[in-house]
Design a protein around this motif. Structure first.
Motif, PDB file in Angstrom:
ATOM      1  N   LEU A   1       0.860  -1.049  -0.080  1.00  0.00           N
ATOM      2  CA  LEU A   1       0.067   0.140   0.200  1.00  0.00           C
ATOM      3  C   LEU A   1       0.907   1.131   0.043  1.00  0.00           C
ATOM      4  O   LEU A   1       0.417   2.181  -0.751  1.00  0.00           O
ATOM      5  N   VAL A   2       2.119   1.281   0.814  1.00  0.00           N
ATOM      6  CA  VAL A   2       2.588   2.489   0.773  1.00  0.00           C
ATOM      7  C   VAL A   2       3.555   2.562  -0.719  1.00  0.00           C
ATOM      8  O   VAL A   2       3.824   3.616  -1.024  1.00  0.00           O
TER       9      VAL A   2
ATOM     10  N   ILE B   1       2.295  10.425   3.669  1.00  0.00           N
ATOM     11  CA  ILE B   1       1.728   9.165   3.768  1.00  0.00           C
ATOM     12  C   ILE B   1       1.669   8.736   5.295  1.00  0.00           C
ATOM     13  O   ILE B   1       2.602   8.751   5.937  1.00  0.00           O
ATOM     14  N   ASP B   2       0.458   8.155   5.469  1.00  0.00           N
ATOM     15  CA  ASP B   2       0.187   7.985   6.977  1.00  0.00           C
ATOM     16  C   ASP B   2      -0.264   6.466   7.077  1.00  0.00           C
ATOM     17  O   ASP B   2      -1.066   6.279   6.356  1.00  0.00           O
ATOM     18  N   VAL B   3       0.275   5.940   8.114  1.00  0.00           N
ATOM     19  CA  VAL B   3       0.161   4.393   8.071  1.00  0.00           C
ATOM     20  C   VAL B   3      -0.433   4.240   9.610  1.00  0.00           C
ATOM     21  O   VAL B   3       0.169   4.547  10.510  1.00  0.00           O
ATOM     22  N   VAL B   4      -1.651   3.527   9.625  1.00  0.00           N
ATOM     23  CA  VAL B   4      -2.264   3.279  10.867  1.00  0.00           C
ATOM     24  C   VAL B   4      -2.584   1.720  11.182  1.00  0.00           C
ATOM     25  O   VAL B   4      -2.995   1.223  10.099  1.00  0.00           O
ATOM     26  N   ILE B   5      -1.926   0.997  12.023  1.00  0.00           N
ATOM     27  CA  ILE B   5      -2.314  -0.322  12.213  1.00  0.00           C
ATOM     28  C   ILE B   5      -2.806  -0.705  13.460  1.00  0.00           C
ATOM     29  O   ILE B   5      -2.335   0.295  14.706  1.00  0.00           O
TER      30      ILE B   5
ATOM     31  N   ARG C   1      -3.337  -6.921  12.288  1.00  0.00           N
ATOM     32  CA  ARG C   1      -4.464  -7.996  12.284  1.00  0.00           C
ATOM     33  C   ARG C   1      -5.822  -7.534  11.938  1.00  0.00           C
ATOM     34  O   ARG C   1      -6.314  -8.085  11.238  1.00  0.00           O
ATOM     35  N   THR C   2      -6.196  -6.517  13.053  1.00  0.00           N
ATOM     36  CA  THR C   2      -7.516  -6.008  12.820  1.00  0.00           C
ATOM     37  C   THR C   2      -7.849  -4.947  11.795  1.00  0.00           C
ATOM     38  O   THR C   2      -8.536  -4.720  11.081  1.00  0.00           O
ATOM     39  N   LEU C   3      -6.406  -4.003  11.610  1.00  0.00           N
ATOM     40  CA  LEU C   3      -6.706  -2.880  10.709  1.00  0.00           C
ATOM     41  C   LEU C   3      -5.432  -2.361  10.115  1.00  0.00           C
ATOM     42  O   LEU C   3      -4.196  -2.328  11.063  1.00  0.00           O
ATOM     43  N   ILE C   4      -5.256  -2.125   8.915  1.00  0.00           N
ATOM     44  CA  ILE C   4      -4.090  -1.591   8.530  1.00  0.00           C
ATOM     45  C   ILE C   4      -4.753  -0.504   7.320  1.00  0.00           C
ATOM     46  O   ILE C   4      -5.439  -0.957   6.679  1.00  0.00           O
ATOM     47  N   ALA C   5      -4.483   0.771   7.799  1.00  0.00           N
ATOM     48  CA  ALA C   5      -5.021   2.051   6.715  1.00  0.00           C
ATOM     49  C   ALA C   5      -3.780   2.957   6.374  1.00  0.00           C
ATOM     50  O   ALA C   5      -2.902   3.145   7.156  1.00  0.00           O
ATOM     51  N   VAL C   6      -3.609   2.932   5.403  1.00  0.00           N
ATOM     52  CA  VAL C   6      -2.815   3.802   4.616  1.00  0.00           C
ATOM     53  C   VAL C   6      -3.405   4.976   3.705  1.00  0.00           C
ATOM     54  O   VAL C   6      -4.219   4.636   2.900  1.00  0.00           O
ATOM     55  N   THR C   7      -2.915   6.201   4.256  1.00  0.00           N
ATOM     56  CA  THR C   7      -3.590   7.345   3.482  1.00  0.00           C
ATOM     57  C   THR C   7      -2.558   8.092   2.956  1.00  0.00           C
ATOM     58  O   THR C   7      -1.530   8.393   3.407  1.00  0.00           O
ATOM     59  N   ASP C   8      -2.719   8.563   1.675  1.00  0.00           N
ATOM     60  CA  ASP C   8      -1.662   9.378   0.894  1.00  0.00           C
ATOM     61  C   ASP C   8      -2.438  10.769   0.273  1.00  0.00           C
ATOM     62  O   ASP C   8      -3.688  10.734   0.344  1.00  0.00           O
ATOM     63  N   ASP C   9      -1.521  11.501  -0.141  1.00  0.00           N
ATOM     64  CA  ASP C   9      -2.051  12.718  -0.741  1.00  0.00           C
ATOM     65  C   ASP C   9      -1.771  12.773  -2.464  1.00  0.00           C
ATOM     66  O   ASP C   9      -1.330  13.715  -2.778  1.00  0.00           O
TER      67      ASP C   9
ATOM     68  N   GLU D   1      11.864  12.922   0.179  1.00  0.00           N
ATOM     69  CA  GLU D   1      10.821  14.066  -0.290  1.00  0.00           C
ATOM     70  C   GLU D   1       9.642  13.763   0.151  1.00  0.00           C
ATOM     71  O   GLU D   1       8.883  14.711   0.094  1.00  0.00           O
ATOM     72  N   ILE D   2       9.333  12.493   0.739  1.00  0.00           N
ATOM     73  CA  ILE D   2       7.968  12.315   1.082  1.00  0.00           C
ATOM     74  C   ILE D   2       8.030  12.187   2.926  1.00  0.00           C
ATOM     75  O   ILE D   2       8.799  11.871   3.384  1.00  0.00           O
ATOM     76  N   ALA D   3       6.965  12.811   3.507  1.00  0.00           N
ATOM     77  CA  ALA D   3       6.765  12.681   4.843  1.00  0.00           C
ATOM     78  C   ALA D   3       6.032  11.524   5.328  1.00  0.00           C
ATOM     79  O   ALA D   3       5.093  11.021   4.470  1.00  0.00           O
ATOM     80  N   PHE D   4       6.381  10.707   6.337  1.00  0.00           N
ATOM     81  CA  PHE D   4       5.854   9.734   6.795  1.00  0.00           C
ATOM     82  C   PHE D   4       5.396   9.510   8.210  1.00  0.00           C
ATOM     83  O   PHE D   4       6.117  10.032   8.999  1.00  0.00           O
ATOM     84  N   THR D   5       4.350   9.087   8.599  1.00  0.00           N
ATOM     85  CA  THR D   5       4.010   8.559  10.066  1.00  0.00           C
ATOM     86  C   THR D   5       3.428   7.269   9.797  1.00  0.00           C
ATOM     87  O   THR D   5       2.982   6.797   9.080  1.00  0.00           O
ATOM     88  N   VAL D   6       3.884   6.542  11.112  1.00  0.00           N
ATOM     89  CA  VAL D   6       3.252   5.143  11.227  1.00  0.00           C
ATOM     90  C   VAL D   6       2.992   5.327  12.844  1.00  0.00           C
ATOM     91  O   VAL D   6       3.587   5.791  13.672  1.00  0.00           O
ATOM     92  N   SER D   7       1.625   4.703  13.104  1.00  0.00           N
ATOM     93  CA  SER D   7       1.145   4.741  14.413  1.00  0.00           C
ATOM     94  C   SER D   7       0.511   3.260  14.555  1.00  0.00           C
ATOM     95  O   SER D   7      -0.045   2.511  13.757  1.00  0.00           O
ATOM     96  N   ASP D   8       0.706   2.565  15.800  1.00  0.00           N
ATOM     97  CA  ASP D   8       0.345   1.347  16.121  1.00  0.00           C
ATOM     98  C   ASP D   8      -0.456   1.424  17.456  1.00  0.00           C
ATOM     99  O   ASP D   8       0.073   1.872  18.534  1.00  0.00           O
ATOM    100  N   ASP D   9      -1.581   1.178  17.363  1.00  0.00           N
ATOM    101  CA  ASP D   9      -2.604   1.077  18.461  1.00  0.00           C
ATOM    102  C   ASP D   9      -2.590   2.420  19.236  1.00  0.00           C
ATOM    103  O   ASP D   9      -2.632   2.614  20.320  1.00  0.00           O
TER     104      ASP D   9
END
Ligand SMILES: Nc1ncnc2c1ncn2[C@@H]1O[C@H](COP(=O)(O)OP(=O)(O)OP(=O)(O)O)[C@@H](O)[C@H]1O
Ligand SMILES: [Mg+2]
Length: 595
Positions: free
Chosen positions: A30-31, A42-46, A51-59, A182-190
Motif C-alpha cells: 500500500l505504501v 503518507i500516514d500508516v495506521v495499524i 491483524r484487525t486494521l491496516i490503513a494507509v492514507t496518501d495525498d 521528499e515524502i513525509a511519513f507517519t506510522v502509528s500502532d494502537d
C-alpha cells in the motif's frame, strides 16, 4: 479427475499466498502504491499488529470511480504503459497487490482524483466487490484493510505476536522512506506514534543524508563516507559507515536498486568483501547504497514480493560497489569514528569519586602556570636515552600544527602514546597501530612483488615439541618466503630460520615461527597464507618491534605517528578496533565545564 478453471477468488487467494505473507507485506504494497501515486505525505495506521486494521492514507493523484473498480481487478495496472517489463520506473507493475490483499481481507478504498469535485469509495469482502459509491475524502487515497486473513484462517495461525508483526511493518516503511526523503511519513500502532518523518529539505544528497540520519541514527550520518561512482551507465551513490562504527548483524545494511529496497546476496557479499580488511568476521558495517541502473540492465520481475532483482551484468555491479567502498575507505585514511572518541569522553567525564587519570609524568603541578611549566612534559621519558630528540616547546607546536596526528608528548603505561595536535590531543594504542602498519605494508609489498627480507647473521634453529608443527612450517616454506620469512626443514623436529621480514627486525625469530605454526594449525591446510594475511600479519606484528608494554623513545613515537599518517586505513586495527582516538580541545573544555 477433471481439469477445471479455478474461480477468480481462489486464483486471487493463491496469488495472495505469495504476495501477502504477513501484515508487513500489506503495508509495503500500500505504501508503494502511495509513492507511485506521487504522494508527498503518507500516514500508516495499524492495530493489533495489522491483524484487525491496516490503513494507509496518501495525498497522491487519486483514482476516479472507473479506475477504482479496475484497480481491484487482477492484472489491472496503470504502470506499464508500453507493455515493457524491462522498463519499469515505478515500484508496482503487476496489477496484483490490491486484488490479492482484497481476496484475504475486508478492504475499503476511498479516493479522489486531484482537482476532482467528488470522492468515491469501494468495498470488497473476501474478494466480493460491492458497487462504487460516493465518499467523503478531501484528497488522495485511503486504503483500509480490516481483518486480514479472515478468509484464510490457516494463515492467521502463522502470524507472530502483534508486537513482532508491527515491528516488521515499521521496518518496511522505514526502508521505503530511506529511498524517498521528499515524502513525509507517519506510522502509528494502537494509537502510539512509532515513526514521524518530516519531508527532508535540500538537494537530493542533503535530503537523503537527513533522512538516513532520521532512520539509521545521527551517529551514522556523522560517521559515513559519501559514495558516488559510475560504471557503464550503472551509478552508485549513498553512504558507507566508517569501519569503527560496526554492528553485530548486517541489519544496518540497506540496499536500493532504482529506488526499490532489495535484499540481494550478491550485493551483501560485495559489502562484506569491501570491508573484510577492516572488520572482524563477526562484525558488520553500516551502509546505505543506492544503485541506479538503466532500463534493461536490471530485471525486477524475479521475486513475488519484488524484494530481489537480477542484474544483467552482476559482476559489473559487484565491482562497482566493491571499488567504490574500497576507494572511499582508503580516502578516509586514518579517520576513526566520532563514536570512539565520544565513548572515550563519556568514560573520562568526571563521575563523582573517580580518581584523576594517572600518567607516567606524575601529579599535575599545583602552583606553577601550566604554560611556563612545559619542561617536565617534553623531557625524555624515563628510561630513554635520546635527550636530543626531546622536542622543545616550539618544535612541539610546529609538529602539532603540521601533522594530523600531532607531536608525541608522552607514553603512558608503556602502551599508549599521547600526542598534541593543533586543536586537541590524540591517544594512540601503539600495538594496534603497529599491527595495522605491518599489515598494510606487507599487503603493499606483496602486491608489488615481495616483502623485503633481512638475512640473519647467525641462522636460528627452532626446535618443536612435535614433528607435525615443524612440518607445518616446512611445508609452507615457499609461501612464507613470499612474506619475507625464509625457513627450511632441519631434521625431523626442527627448522632453521635464515631470513626474516625486514620490517619486523631480527629479534626472536624463534618465537615468531612457533606462533606461526600455531596459527597455521588453526587455519588448516586449505587456505593460502596470503588469503589469511590478516591473521598471519597480526601474528607477525606481535613479534615486531613495537608491542604493548615496550617503552618508546620520542623519536620512535613520532616515527610511528608519521607512518600512520601516510598509511591507508591506519585508523583502525585489523579487527575494526580504533588504533587511536582524538579529543578536540573543545571536547576537553567541555569535560572541565569550560563550555
Ligand atoms: N494509493 C493509490 N493512489 C492512486 N492510484 C492507486 C493507488 N493504489 C493503487 N492505485 C492504482 O491501482 C492500480 C493497481 O494497484 P496494485 O497495487 O494492485 O498494482 P500495481 O501497483 O500496478 O502493481 P503491483 O501488483 O506490482 O503492486 C495501480 O496500478 C494504480 O493505478
Ligand atoms: Mg502496487
Amino acid at each position: 479427475m477433471t481439469i477445471r478453471r479455478l474461480p477468480e477468488t481462489l486464483v486471487n487467494r493463491i496469488a495472495a499466498g505469495e504476495v501477502v505473507e504477513r501484515p508487513a507485506s500489506v503495508v509495503k504494497e500500500l505504501v508503494e502504491n502511495a509513492i507511485d501515486a506521487g504522494a508527498r505525505r503518507i500516514d500508516v495506521v495499524i492495530r493489533d499488529g495489522g491483524r484487525t486494521l491496516i490503513a494507509v492514507t496518501d495525498d497522491g493523484m487519486g483514482m476516479s470511480a472507473e479506475e477504482l473498480s479496475l484497480a481491484v481487478e487482477r492484472h489491472a495496472t496503470s504502470k506499464l504503459p508500453d507493455d515493457d517489463l524491462l522498463d519499469i520506473a515505478t515500484l508496482g507493475f503487476r496489477g496484483e497487490a490490491l486484488p490479492s490483499i482484497a481476496s484475504v481481507s475486508r478492504m475499503e478504498i476511498a479516493s479522489r482524483v486531484r482537482g476532482a469535485d467528488e470522492a468515491w469509495a469501494l468495498r470488497i469482502e473476501g474478494g466480493r466487490i460491492a458497487p462504487v459509491k460516493p465518499a467523503a475524502l478531501a484528497r488522495g487515497t485511503r486504503v483500509e484493510v480490516a481483518d486480514l486473513f479472515f478468509a484464510t484462517p490457516a494463515r492467521l495461525k502463522f502470524l507472530k505476536a502483534p508486537r513482532t508483526e508491527s515491528d516488521h511493518a515499521l521496518a518496511s516503511v522505514r526502508r521505503l522512506a530511506m529511498a524517498h526523503p521528499e515524502i513525509a511519513f507517519t506510522v502509528s500502532d494502537d494509537g502510539r506514534e512509532m515513526l514521524r518523518l518530516t519531508e527532508a529539505q535540500g538537494d537530493l544528497l542533503d535530503a537523503r543524508l537527513a533522512r538516513l540520519a532520521a532512520i539509521m541514527g545521527q551517529e551514522f550520518a556523522d560517521n559515513a563516507l559519501v559514495l558516488d561512482a559510475e560504471r557503464e551507465g550503472v551509478r552508485l551513490t549513498g553512504y558507507a559507515g566508517l569501519p569503527t562504527l560496526n554492528r553485530a548483524t548486517s541489519q544496518a545494511q540497506f540496499l536500493f536498486v532504482n529506488g526499490r529496497p532489495v535484499q540481494d546476496r550478491m550485493l551483501g557479499g560485495a559489502v562484506r568483501g569491501a570491508y573484510q580488511d577492516f572488520l572482524a568476521r563477526d562484525r558488520h558495517p553500516m551502509v546505505a547504497l543506492f544503485v541506479a541502473a538503466p532500463p534493461g540492465a536490471v530485471d525486477v520481475n524475479v521475486h513475488p514480493a519484488k524484494a530481489e532483482v537480477r542484474f544483467r551484468d552482476a559482476g559489473l555491479v559487484r565491482g562497482l560497489i566493491v571499488g567504490a567502498l574500497r576507494h572511499a575507505l582508503a580516502a578516509a585514511g586514518h579517520r576513526a569514528s566520532t563514536t570512539v572518541s565520544q565513548a572515550a569522553l563519556g568514560a573520562a567525564r568526571p563521575h563523582g569519586g573517580l580518581p584523576y587519570p594517572t600518567a607516567t609524568w606524575g601529579p599535575l603541578p599545583q602552583t606553577a602556570g601550566l604554560a611556563e611549566d612545559t619542561a617536565p612534559y617534553s623531557a625524555p621519558l624515563p628510561g630513554t636515552a635520546v635527550p636530543s630528540a626531546a622536542p622543545g616547546a616550539a618544535t612541539v607546536a610546529e609538529a602539532a600544527a603540521a601533522h594530523p596526528l600531532g607531536a608525541a608528548r608522552a607514553q603512558l603505561h608503556e602502551t599508549y602514546i599521547v600526542a598534541q595536535t593543533a586543536d586537541g590531543i590524540v591517544i594512540v594504542d601503539q600495538h594496534a597501530a603497529h599491527e595495522r602498519l605491518v599489515y598494510e605494508r606487507m599487503k603493499a609489498a606483496l602486491e608489488s612483488g615481495g616483502v623485503k627480507r633481512q638475512m640473519l647473521l647467525i641462522p636460528e634453529v627452532v626446535e618443536f615439541e612435535d614433528e607435525a608443527s615443524a612440518n607445518r612450517i616446512a611445508s609452507r616454506a615457499a609461501e612464507l618466503a613470499e612474506l619475507g620469512l625464509v625457513v627450511e626443514g632441519f631434521g625431523s623436529r626442527a627448522i632453521v630460520v635464515r631470513e626474516v621480514p625486514a620490517l619486523l627486525g631480527a629479534k626472536d625469530a624463534g618465537a615468531l615461527v612457533r606462533d606461526l605454526a600455531d596459527e597455521i594449525a588453526e587455519l588448516g591446510d586449505g587456505l593460502a597464507l596470503k588469503e589469511r594475511l590478516e591473521e598471519v600479519c597480526s601474528t607477525m606484528a606481535c613479534h615486531g618491534s613495537v608491542r604493548a608494554g615496550r617503552r618508546l623513545t620520542p623519536d620512535e613515537m613520532n616515527a610511528l605517528l608519521r607512518q600512520m599518517e601516510v598509511t591507508p586505513h591506519s585508523g583502525q586495527c585489523n579487527h575494526g578496533r580504533p588504533t587511536y582516538v582524538e579529543l578536540k580541545l573543545a571536547d576537553i573544555e567541555r569535560l572541565f565545564g569550560r563550555r
